[in-house]
Write a protein that holds these residues in place. Sequence first.
Motif, PDB file in Angstrom:
ATOM      1  N   UNK A 188       5.665   6.155  -6.159  1.00  0.00           N
ATOM      2  CA  UNK A 188       6.137   6.285  -7.533  1.00  0.00           C
ATOM      3  C   UNK A 188       5.754   7.641  -8.116  1.00  0.00           C
ATOM      4  N   UNK A 189       4.524   8.073  -7.836  1.00  0.00           N
ATOM      5  CA  UNK A 189       4.069   9.367  -8.334  1.00  0.00           C
ATOM      6  C   UNK A 189       4.905  10.496  -7.754  1.00  0.00           C
ATOM      7  N   UNK A 190       5.195  10.417  -6.443  1.00  0.00           N
ATOM      8  CA  UNK A 190       5.988  11.463  -5.800  1.00  0.00           C
ATOM      9  C   UNK A 190       7.410  11.502  -6.345  1.00  0.00           C
ATOM     10  N   UNK A 191       7.997  10.319  -6.577  1.00  0.00           N
ATOM     11  CA  UNK A 191       9.344  10.280  -7.148  1.00  0.00           C
ATOM     12  C   UNK A 191       9.370  10.845  -8.560  1.00  0.00           C
ATOM     13  N   UNK A 192       8.323  10.541  -9.332  1.00  0.00           N
ATOM     14  CA  UNK A 192       8.255  11.078 -10.694  1.00  0.00           C
ATOM     15  C   UNK A 192       8.151  12.600 -10.671  1.00  0.00           C
TER      16      UNK A 192
ATOM     17  N   UNK B  92       0.838  -1.196   0.000  1.00  0.00           N
ATOM     18  CA  UNK B  92       0.000   0.000   0.000  1.00  0.00           C
ATOM     19  C   UNK B  92       0.878   1.254   0.000  1.00  0.00           C
ATOM     20  N   UNK B  93       0.468   2.234  -0.782  1.00  0.00           N
ATOM     21  CA  UNK B  93       1.216   3.482  -0.874  1.00  0.00           C
ATOM     22  C   UNK B  93       2.320   3.459  -1.910  1.00  0.00           C
ATOM     23  N   UNK B  94       2.498   2.317  -2.592  1.00  0.00           N
ATOM     24  CA  UNK B  94       3.574   2.221  -3.587  1.00  0.00           C
ATOM     25  C   UNK B  94       3.319   3.137  -4.783  1.00  0.00           C
ATOM     26  N   UNK B  95       2.067   3.197  -5.224  1.00  0.00           N
ATOM     27  CA  UNK B  95       1.733   4.060  -6.363  1.00  0.00           C
ATOM     28  C   UNK B  95       1.958   5.529  -6.026  1.00  0.00           C
ATOM     29  N   UNK B  96       1.577   5.920  -4.794  1.00  0.00           N
ATOM     30  CA  UNK B  96       1.808   7.310  -4.382  1.00  0.00           C
ATOM     31  C   UNK B  96       3.294   7.619  -4.317  1.00  0.00           C
TER      32      UNK B  96
END
Length: 253
Positions: free
Chosen positions: A113-117, A107-111
């Motif tokens: 990835x989005x933050x790193x991008x 959980x929170x992996x997509x967020x």
Amino acid sequence: DEEEDYMSDSFIKQDVRPGLPMVRRVKEAIQKEEKQKEANEKNRQKSIKEEEKERRDLVLKSALGNENKGFALLQKMGYKSGQALGKSGEGIVEPIPLNIKTGRSGLGHEELKKRKAEEKLENYRQKLHMKKQANEQAADQFRIRFKNKQEERKMEGDLRKSQRACRQLDMQKDIEVPQETWFWIEPEEEDKKDEEDKEDECASSDLSVSEKLRVLTAYLRKEHFYCIWCGTTYEDSEDLSSNCPGDSAADHD
């Protein structure tokens, strides 16, 4: 078998263009490959994830019925299909969409990835901004150096003009030796183009071009009442101070 009659219509009507058999073989191979792919696709067993997705999509596309306990309770309270929720109908009409997690990440992996991008994009923008600033600074420095070079050349020209005038005015007063060695410039020295002679001349005094010009200008004004920028020899100091526009090149521009 009887030999084929080469003068018959069946033989004459055959297409015997060069390369045609090769084209036919390529087309047949492509068609055979496509048929094989279709057969493999039909015979392929679907994975568990694909079957789950198909069942889920089928259920989500179908409307809720009376067998659904939640929907049955809403109907008992007066709800009708297609009606908005709430006593006054200010609620939602469609159910809240499902956000199904199919991957194995936490959980929170997509967020993350989005933050790193976003951070990567921001760093890229900052690099572009810094590069733009560096280019602008380099352009400004070039303009400043070019302007300073032009001003330096102008001062060098004014200094040579002052040296020629000083030599002429001193000789008119029978002054045989200049007050400073660099006050005069001999006519033959103006034609010298040897770089070593120029370096020796520059090393003969610790004063810069602007300082030499300032000292020599003050000497010409005090000793000869002469203004290099006006190109005029005044009668006395009072005439010089009252009629000369100023004491520097900027005052005469």
